[in-house]
Design a protein around this motif. Structure first.
Motif, PDB file in Angstrom:
ATOM      1  N   ASP A   2       0.909  -1.151   0.128  1.00  0.00           N
ATOM      2  CA  ASP A   2       0.064  -0.050  -0.044  1.00  0.00           C
ATOM      3  C   ASP A   2       0.691   1.330   0.031  1.00  0.00           C
ATOM      4  O   ASP A   2       0.314   2.337  -0.194  1.00  0.00           O
ATOM      5  N   SER A   3       2.469   1.089   0.258  1.00  0.00           N
ATOM      6  CA  SER A   3       3.126   2.244   0.221  1.00  0.00           C
ATOM      7  C   SER A   3       4.393   1.838  -0.265  1.00  0.00           C
ATOM      8  O   SER A   3       4.808   0.734  -0.383  1.00  0.00           O
ATOM      9  N   GLN A   4       5.178   2.884  -0.664  1.00  0.00           N
ATOM     10  CA  GLN A   4       6.456   2.653  -1.344  1.00  0.00           C
ATOM     11  C   GLN A   4       7.469   3.832  -1.324  1.00  0.00           C
ATOM     12  O   GLN A   4       7.146   4.954  -1.519  1.00  0.00           O
ATOM     13  N   ARG A   5       8.795   3.456  -1.044  1.00  0.00           N
ATOM     14  CA  ARG A   5       9.651   4.886  -1.113  1.00  0.00           C
ATOM     15  C   ARG A   5       9.433   5.573  -2.368  1.00  0.00           C
ATOM     16  O   ARG A   5       9.347   4.807  -3.567  1.00  0.00           O
ATOM     17  N   ILE A   6       9.445   7.028  -2.274  1.00  0.00           N
ATOM     18  CA  ILE A   6       9.537   7.665  -3.430  1.00  0.00           C
ATOM     19  C   ILE A   6      10.579   7.603  -4.305  1.00  0.00           C
ATOM     20  O   ILE A   6      10.287   7.594  -5.464  1.00  0.00           O
ATOM     21  N   ASP A   7      11.465   7.383  -3.761  1.00  0.00           N
ATOM     22  CA  ASP A   7      12.881   7.063  -4.906  1.00  0.00           C
ATOM     23  C   ASP A   7      12.390   6.109  -5.533  1.00  0.00           C
ATOM     24  O   ASP A   7      12.993   6.022  -6.971  1.00  0.00           O
TER      25      ASP A   7
END
Length: 125
Positions: A2-7
Motif C-alpha cells: 500500500d506504500s512505497q519509497r518515493i525514490d
C-alpha cells in the motif's frame, strides 16, 4: 503493498534512470509531495500529488499505482496521471525552447582563423 519509497517509485515510473538519481533529485528539493519537500525514504501512496522537476521540465502528477520493479514505459505510464495544466505548460515551454533554438544562429563548421579573429573583435577581447 500500500506504500512505497518515493525514490523507488520515481525510478519505477521512469522519471529517473537510476534510483540513485531519483534519490539525489528528492534530496535536492526537485520533488515535492503535496507541496512539501521530502526525503528519499518518504513513503508514497496512490492518490498523492507530486511535483517533479527534471532539468527544465516540471511534471505535476497524481500517483495511481505502485510497482516494485521497473517495467516497460507503457506500463510505467499507468502508475500516474499528469494534470492537463501541467501537460499544456510543459508543451508550451518545449515549443518556446524549440523556437528559441531555431532563432539562434548556428555555424555549420568550426570557425577558421579569420572568423576567430572576427569573433574576438566582436566580443571585445
Amino acid at each position: 503493498m500500500d506504500s512505497q519509497r518515493i525514490d523507488k517509485w520515481l525510478w519505477a515510473a521512469r522519471f529517473f534512470k537510476t534510483r540513485a538519481l531519483a534519490a539525489e533529485a528528492v534530496s535536492g528539493g526537485k520533488v515535492h509531495v503535496g507541496g512539501e519537500r521530502v526525503k528519499p525514504a518518504r513513503a508514497v501512496r496512490p492518490g498523492e500529488h507530486l511535483r517533479i522537476t527534471r532539468g527544465q521540465e516540471t511534471w505535476e502528477v497524481e500517483i495511481l499505482g505502485l510497482n516494485e520493479q521497473r517495467r516497460p514505459a507503457a506500463e510505467a505510464q499507468r502508475l500516474y496521471v499528469e494534470s492537463p495544466e501541467s501537460r499544456a505548460r510543459r508543451e508550451a515551454e518545449a515549443e518556446q525552447r524549440r523556437l528559441l533554438h531555431a532563432a539562434t544562429p548556428h555555424m555549420d563548421h568550426r570557425p577558421d582563423k579569420r572568423e576567430r579573429r572576427q569573433l574576438r573583435k566582436l566580443l571585445g577581447k
